[in-house]
Design an enzyme around this catalytic site. Structure first.
Site, short mmCIF file in Angstrom:
data_model
loop_
_atom_site.label_atom_id
_atom_site.label_comp_id
_atom_site.label_asym_id
_atom_site.label_seq_id
_atom_site.Cartn_x
_atom_site.Cartn_y
_atom_site.Cartn_z
N CYS A 143 46.69 34.90 45.42
CA CYS A 143 47.76 35.16 44.46
C CYS A 143 48.49 33.84 44.23
CB CYS A 143 48.73 36.21 44.99
SG CYS A 143 50.10 36.56 43.85
N GLU B 102 45.47 36.56 37.52
CA GLU B 102 44.29 35.98 38.14
C GLU B 102 43.39 35.46 37.03
OE1 GLU B 102 42.79 34.12 40.45
OE2 GLU B 102 43.83 35.55 41.76
#
Length: 227
Positions: free
Chosen positions: A2, A105
């Protein structure tokens, strides 16, 4: 992993979601990047009531000689967090909730060097908590204190798999109390909280490459694009 996320909810929504007595003063954030301040919920032995606090994203272990290590410790793998020297002390006693309402992402494109960003969130568009760890580091030169954090990651669920093989750990609300409790430490029970979030509760879509630069922190980062 992340590396970017969002927290665009109001202070009232966050206070309600995390049962806070005081409503935090929040500004919408659309592209939170490492080393920046992030919204967190903490509980400590001398102050067990969950409270809101800003932490710098990038954990600096208490034993670190300088702060540079923090930029390399923005994530901690849930599978090894109990053993890694950088994280094991915090995993025992300094767990926290990192407040978010979505994350980004990037998907590799075999036909291009540029990766395509995707945005992931809960289907109900509600605030949620990443499983986090925090530490207080004291600068040996100045004596100043700095509170920092990291976000735990796990294997990707079915929503993430087409884009990336890892995802941040998203906790369920009924796990918040045990995760925050500094007096609770059962590695097996804690590990059961670190599974991939249920795929049926999430959604995703491609977004503008404006999110690639941390200088862009505006709602345009969330706008869907065609790919």
């Amino acid at each position: 992993m992340c590396g970017r996320f969002t927290q665009s909810q109001s202070g009232e929504s966050v206070a309600q979601a995390f049962q806070l007595k005081a409503v935090p003063n929040l500004q919408p954030r659309y592209n939170i990047a490492p080393t920046q301040p992030v919204s967190a919920i903490l509980a400590t032995p001398d102050s067990p009531e969950p409270r809101y606090q800003l932490l710098r994203w990038g954990l600096i272990p208490s034993w670190a000689k300088d702060s540079s290590i923090g930029s390399r410790l923005i994530n901690a793998r849930s599978e090894t967090v109990a053993e890694k020297p950088s994280f094991r002390a915090a995993f025992k006693r300094r767990r926290c909730l990192i407040v978010a309402d979505g994350f980004y992402e990037w998907k590799s494109d075999p036909n291009s060097k540029a990766k395509q960003p995707y945005y992931f969130r809960l289907k109900e568009h509600a605030p949620f908590a990443f499983a986090g760890l925090w530490e207080q580091w004291t600068d040996p030169q100045s004596g100043s204190e700095l509170d920092t954090c990291t976000i735990l990651t796990t294997a990707a669920n079915a929503v993430l798999e087409p884009v990336h093989d890892r995802m941040p750990v998203i906790l369920e609300p009924d796990q918040y109390a045990a995760w925050l409790d500094p007096d609770f430490y059962d590695p097996k029970d804690l590990q059961t909280m670190l599974d991939p979030y249920r795929a049926e509760g999430m959604e995703s879509y491609p977004v503008s490459k404006a999110v690639n630069s941390p200088r862009n922190d505006a709602a345009e980062c969330l706008e869907p694009v065609e790919v």
